[in-house]
Design an enzyme around this catalytic site. Structure first.
Site, PDB file in Angstrom:
ATOM      1  N   ARG A 162      50.580  49.256  34.011  1.00 20.22           N
ATOM      2  CA  ARG A 162      50.687  48.252  35.076  1.00 20.22           C
ATOM      3  C   ARG A 162      52.139  47.790  35.200  1.00 20.22           C
ATOM      4  O   ARG A 162      52.957  48.066  34.333  1.00 20.22           O
ATOM      5  CB  ARG A 162      49.746  47.075  34.827  1.00 20.22           C
ATOM      6  CG  ARG A 162      50.088  46.262  33.604  1.00 20.22           C
ATOM      7  CD  ARG A 162      49.164  45.064  33.471  1.00 20.22           C
ATOM      8  NE  ARG A 162      49.548  44.237  32.349  1.00 20.22           N
ATOM      9  CZ  ARG A 162      48.889  43.168  31.954  1.00 20.22           C
ATOM     10  NH1 ARG A 162      47.802  42.772  32.585  1.00 20.22           N
ATOM     11  NH2 ARG A 162      49.316  42.454  30.937  1.00 20.22           N
ATOM     12  N   HIS A 216      39.426  42.594  25.165  1.00 16.53           N
ATOM     13  CA  HIS A 216      40.002  41.240  25.293  1.00 16.53           C
ATOM     14  C   HIS A 216      38.855  40.287  25.597  1.00 16.53           C
ATOM     15  O   HIS A 216      38.023  40.563  26.451  1.00 16.53           O
ATOM     16  CB  HIS A 216      41.014  41.239  26.441  1.00 16.53           C
ATOM     17  CG  HIS A 216      41.892  40.026  26.496  1.00 16.53           C
ATOM     18  ND1 HIS A 216      41.420  38.767  26.800  1.00 16.53           N
ATOM     19  CD2 HIS A 216      43.228  39.887  26.278  1.00 16.53           C
ATOM     20  CE1 HIS A 216      42.434  37.913  26.777  1.00 16.53           C
ATOM     21  NE2 HIS A 216      43.533  38.556  26.457  1.00 16.53           N
ATOM     22  N   GLU A 267      46.452  30.896  32.281  1.00 16.72           N
ATOM     23  CA  GLU A 267      45.664  31.802  31.431  1.00 16.72           C
ATOM     24  C   GLU A 267      45.809  31.412  29.971  1.00 16.72           C
ATOM     25  O   GLU A 267      46.893  31.068  29.516  1.00 16.72           O
ATOM     26  CB  GLU A 267      46.225  33.229  31.484  1.00 16.72           C
ATOM     27  CG  GLU A 267      46.135  33.963  32.759  1.00 16.72           C
ATOM     28  CD  GLU A 267      46.808  35.348  32.594  1.00 16.72           C
ATOM     29  OE1 GLU A 267      46.958  35.843  31.470  1.00 16.72           O
ATOM     30  OE2 GLU A 267      47.188  35.901  33.631  1.00 16.72           O
ATOM     31  N   ASN A 272      52.296  38.427  39.275  1.00 17.30           N
ATOM     32  CA  ASN A 272      51.683  38.001  38.010  1.00 17.30           C
ATOM     33  C   ASN A 272      52.673  38.228  36.875  1.00 17.30           C
ATOM     34  O   ASN A 272      53.212  39.324  36.735  1.00 17.30           O
ATOM     35  CB  ASN A 272      50.415  38.810  37.718  1.00 17.30           C
ATOM     36  CG  ASN A 272      49.610  38.225  36.576  1.00 17.30           C
ATOM     37  OD1 ASN A 272      49.102  37.107  36.693  1.00 17.30           O
ATOM     38  ND2 ASN A 272      49.521  38.943  35.476  1.00 17.30           N
ATOM     39  N   GLU A 273      52.908  37.191  36.122  1.00 19.50           N
ATOM     40  CA  GLU A 273      53.777  37.309  34.942  1.00 19.50           C
ATOM     41  C   GLU A 273      54.961  38.237  35.205  1.00 19.50           C
ATOM     42  O   GLU A 273      55.124  39.269  34.543  1.00 19.50           O
ATOM     43  CB  GLU A 273      52.989  37.798  33.725  1.00 19.50           C
ATOM     44  CG  GLU A 273      52.027  36.777  33.185  1.00 19.50           C
ATOM     45  CD  GLU A 273      51.413  37.179  31.846  1.00 19.50           C
ATOM     46  OE1 GLU A 273      51.465  38.368  31.495  1.00 19.50           O
ATOM     47  OE2 GLU A 273      50.870  36.306  31.166  1.00 19.50           O
ATOM     48  N   GLU A 310      41.681  46.508  28.929  1.00 27.26           N
ATOM     49  CA  GLU A 310      41.461  45.200  28.293  1.00 27.26           C
ATOM     50  C   GLU A 310      39.997  44.981  27.942  1.00 27.26           C
ATOM     51  O   GLU A 310      39.539  43.843  27.883  1.00 27.26           O
ATOM     52  CB  GLU A 310      42.017  44.100  29.200  1.00 27.26           C
ATOM     53  CG  GLU A 310      43.495  44.332  29.499  1.00 27.26           C
ATOM     54  CD  GLU A 310      44.220  43.128  30.044  1.00 27.26           C
ATOM     55  OE1 GLU A 310      44.509  42.220  29.261  1.00 27.26           O
ATOM     56  OE2 GLU A 310      44.500  43.111  31.258  1.00 27.26           O
ATOM     57  N   TRP A 368      45.982  42.903  22.111  1.00 23.77           N
ATOM     58  CA  TRP A 368      47.320  43.513  22.068  1.00 23.77           C
ATOM     59  C   TRP A 368      48.089  43.138  20.810  1.00 23.77           C
ATOM     60  O   TRP A 368      49.293  43.319  20.744  1.00 23.77           O
ATOM     61  CB  TRP A 368      48.110  43.157  23.329  1.00 23.77           C
ATOM     62  CG  TRP A 368      48.001  41.728  23.776  1.00 23.77           C
ATOM     63  CD1 TRP A 368      47.134  41.240  24.711  1.00 23.77           C
ATOM     64  CD2 TRP A 368      48.768  40.588  23.320  1.00 23.77           C
ATOM     65  NE1 TRP A 368      47.306  39.876  24.862  1.00 23.77           N
ATOM     66  CE2 TRP A 368      48.297  39.453  24.031  1.00 23.77           C
ATOM     67  CE3 TRP A 368      49.790  40.415  22.383  1.00 23.77           C
ATOM     68  CZ2 TRP A 368      48.824  38.178  23.843  1.00 23.77           C
ATOM     69  CZ3 TRP A 368      50.318  39.135  22.190  1.00 23.77           C
ATOM     70  CH2 TRP A 368      49.830  38.040  22.924  1.00 23.77           C
TER      71      TRP A 368
HETATM   72  C1  GLA Z   1      48.604  38.554  30.481  1.00 24.72           C
HETATM   73  C2  GLA Z   1      48.170  39.025  31.851  1.00 24.72           C
HETATM   74  C3  GLA Z   1      46.683  39.185  31.977  1.00 24.72           C
HETATM   75  C4  GLA Z   1      46.088  39.786  30.729  1.00 24.72           C
HETATM   76  C5  GLA Z   1      46.474  38.959  29.540  1.00 24.72           C
HETATM   77  C6  GLA Z   1      45.838  39.444  28.255  1.00 24.72           C
HETATM   78  O1  GLA Z   1      48.639  37.208  30.368  1.00 24.72           O
HETATM   79  O2  GLA Z   1      48.615  38.188  32.893  1.00 24.72           O
HETATM   80  O3  GLA Z   1      46.455  40.018  33.094  1.00 24.72           O
HETATM   81  O4  GLA Z   1      46.542  41.088  30.572  1.00 24.72           O
HETATM   82  O5  GLA Z   1      47.866  39.021  29.394  1.00 24.72           O
HETATM   83  O6  GLA Z   1      46.150  38.644  27.145  1.00 24.72           O
END
Ligand code: GLA
Ligand code: ZN
Length: 675
Positions: free
Chosen positions: A124, A372, A321, A162-163, A369, A329
């Site tokens: 990603r 997760h 989040e 995102n991030e 994930e 991870w």
């Molecule tokens: C990040 C991403 C999420 C997910 C989390 C998992 O924060 O934004 O999409 O992958 O990690 O911990």
């Protein structure tokens, strides 16, 4: 930036954003599931008291399966369903990760690593921050989403990308190299100024034409530190520019909906200068995951919250989040203990979060994930984890009364990403010294004492603080150093640690003795560093020093503690100087917790700063939030035994009045409405 109060008001007036409760929610990725599951999802969300869902973060290939061919019907259904259940939507622009057709058609969008290797699709965030093609396609999708959903009644917030930088920064492609040159031309104007700033007179690095300047890919040995520092500045700015472009499209088509992008204020993520990003967020949001390999994971969580609050100007912020339990991870992904899902969520609220989100709503059955944790685990809703979220939902409804209140703090701790970048550069006196070591240690010891810090940028207004901590602020401008000195003059206690004030904004060492920018304020002159390896210690009069030591000469300061052995035996290790109405303390080594703790007790006493509650048991966290309506005391028991704290009020967690002694279960929490 809209003020937080204005944001709350905007959300309240314009959109169905829940302002009366502490909003629980999280990432909802329904494209992984058949339609029949969606009805169960919203039913369970209602049961758990979920107030918002972040939708579409990784949906690009489902929204645009071929170039210019958009399919929104499924998303219409999702938003309608959520709205029918009273769930507000934080709608992502879906531009975090390109679909395979995009990188196949335009492989030039792919990022390139430090060695010049392409990073291939299959994971990603596989895009280069300066790709014009990627930006064009991302902005086209953003415009489509903004036009289609602007009027949708569920829409409460735009979630851009995102991030940013989680995986794709720095990119070292040739195009980034070209953009870097343009960025440098803007910064320095003339090539001579760049040559001066980078110190290229050494090692025959003098540039005579702009196109000789490259991205700092791997070379034979040590890179030029200012070259590397400027590349980090450029990389953060390049993504900020991308964010602003997406934001501009949203403002054009969806002007009255607030906009955010989720930061990562975890202490190990250091790619973006969030102090430059925060002013262009309508509401500051962040993600946080507990890192089990850290020595003090709880303290790190608290640091992250205090940093996020600093970015939010002291007001409330969104936890976009975190996890209900294990991540997937880390080397070993530890599950949370019973009760920890609630306590962790409240730990963020204790530091100013008014919104609590999880990644993700329903645990994936396939894909990267799948192990997760999520709100609805593989086991289904008939599980302890889901029931704990339901319980938190009931607590969150009661906590609605404190939404909008601010966390009390009289201590500022300075944090500057640019200084961290410079101190992480090549060829440092110790490559093993973490630039955030002193910050994390002092913050943790204050946190253990029930003293809350605002973690703020050196440009923040320091006048309201009684104690200012300056931990390893290696790179500092004259202006910021002067503000620290002024705080001491005006009556604050200022505590400066080793490896602060060493260099200027170009990472040129300040001459005449360390710690250059703070030498006069502290009344010391350091002639030479004596760094210690990770396993080394140096004896002090009482206790030991670790990681660092130095040859300190007094120049007006008094000795608080001395080195007791080794090459520095008999020389000052910790000093104090009276300054105006305040004082300036210097730590030339990282003393052990007990010795450093005693220094902190003295500094706190001199500053007149008391803990949130007196007599706090070890392992219990305490903070206070306050508004015009009242005050709320948070007590979080991070130990495995019951604890008691002398406090009184109405406990919103237990939903019961507490007389004078709060009894906390192992891992338990209380939030007392005081007075
Ligand atoms: C990040 C991403 C999420 C997910 C989390 C998992 O924060 O934004 O999409 O992958 O990690 O911990
Ligand atoms: Zn690139």
């Amino acid at each position: 930036m809209l003020t937080q109060a204005a944001t709350a008001a905007t959300l309240c007036r314009m959109r169905p954003w829940p302002t009366k409760t502490l909003a629980l929610g999280g990432d909802y990725n329904p494209e992984q599931w058949p339609r029949s599951v969606w009805d169960e999802d919203v039913e369970l969300m209602r049961r758990a008291g979920i107030a918002f869902a972040t939708v579409g973060v990784f949906s690009w290939s489902w929204l645009e399966p071929a170039e210019g061919d958009y399919e929104f019907e499924w998303l219409d259904t999702v938003l309608d369903l959520l709205h029918a259940s009273g769930i507000a939507v934080d709608l992502a622009t879906a531009t975090a990760t390109p679909p395979p057709w995009l990188s196949s058609a335009y492989p030039e969008i792919l990022p390139v690593d430090h060695d010049g290797h392409t990073l291939w699709p299959g994971s990603r965030q596989t895009w280069c921050p300066t790709s014009e093609r990627y930006r064009e396609r991302a902005l086209a999708l953003t415009a489509q989403l903004a036009q289609r959903y602007h009027e949708h009644p569920a829409l409460a917030l735009w979630h851009v990308s995102n991030e940013y930088a989680c995986h794709n920064v720095p990119c070292y492609c040739d195009r980034c190299g070209r953009h870097f040159r343009t960025w440098l031309q803007r910064r320095y104007g003339a090539l001579d100024a760049l040559n001066d700033a980078w110190g290229t007179a050494f090692w025959s690095q003098r540039y005579t034409a702009w196109d000789q300047v490259l991205a700092p890919r791997r070379s034979t040995t040590l890179a030029n530190p200012t070259h590397v520092l400027d590349y980090r500045r450029f990389s953060s700015d390049a993504l900020l520019d991308f964010y602003l472009a997406e934001r501009a499209v949203l403002s054009e088509h969806s002007p009255d909906v607030p906009v955010t992008t989720n930061f990562m204020t975890l202490s190990h993520f250091r790619h973006l200068d969030y102090h430059a990003w925060a002013p262009v967020q309508d509401v500051v949001s962040t993600d946080h995951y507990i890192v089990g390999t850290l020595a003090h994971p709880r303290a790190e969580l608290a640091y992250s919250g205090d940093l996020t609050r600093g970015l939010a100007g002291g007001g409330p912020w969104m936890l976009m989040e975190h996890s209900t339990s294990a991540v997937n991870w880390q080397p070993t992904n530890h599950a949370k203990w019973p009760g920890q899902t609630i306590r962790d969520a409240l730990s963020h609220v204790a530091r100013g979060a008014d919104t609590i989100g999880w990644f993700q709503w329903r645990q994936s059955r396939a894909g990267s994930e799948k192990f997760h944790s999520a709100v609805v685990p593989h086991a289904g809703p008939d599980s302890a984890r889901f029931r704990e979220v339901e319980q938190l939902g009931r607590i969150a409804a009661r906590l609605g009364e404190l939404v909008g209140s601010r966390v009390e703090s009289r201590v500022a701790l300075l944090h500057d990403y640019q200084s961290v970048w410079a101190a992480s550069g090549p060829s440092m006196p110790s490559g093993e010294l973490d630039p955030l070591l002193a910050a994390g240690t002092i913050h943790r010891l204050l946190h253990d004492r029930g003293v809350t810090c605002d973690v703020v940028h050196p440009s923040a207004d320091l006048t309201a603080y009684d104690l200012v901590v300056v931990p390893q602020l290696y790179l500092v401008t004259d202006e910021h150093a002067a503000a620290v000195a002024a705080a001491a003059e005006d009556g604050a206690q200022v505590l400066v640690t080793f490896f602060s004030g060493i260099s200027d904004e170009h990472d040129h060492v300040r001459l005449g003795g360390y710690p250059g920018a703070f030498r006069e304020l502290l009344g010391v002159r350091v002639e030479e560093f004596f760094p210690l390896g990770p396993a080394q210690e140096v004896a002090l009069g009482a206790g030991t020093g670790t990681w660092w030591s130095e040859h300190v000469e007094l120049a007006g300061a008094a000795v608080v503690e001395s080195y007791a052995a080794g090459p520095l035996a008999g020389r000052p290790a910790i000093t104090r100087r009276e300054v105006g109405a305040g004082a300036a303390w210097y730590l030339s080594t990282l003393a052990d917790d007990e010795r450093l703790g005693r220094v902190l007790d003295d500094v706190l006493a001199a500053a007149g700063v008391a803990p949130a509650v007196p007599g706090l048991p070890r392992g219990v966290e305490a903070t206070r939030r306050r508004s015009d309506e009242g005050s709320w005391l948070f007590l979080l028991n991070h130990t495995e035994s019951p604890q008691t704290v002398a406090a009184a009020g109405y406990d919103l967690v237990a939903d019961a009045f507490v007389g004078g002694t709060v009894r906390l279960d192992p891992g338990g929490a209380a939030v007392l409405r005081e007075g």
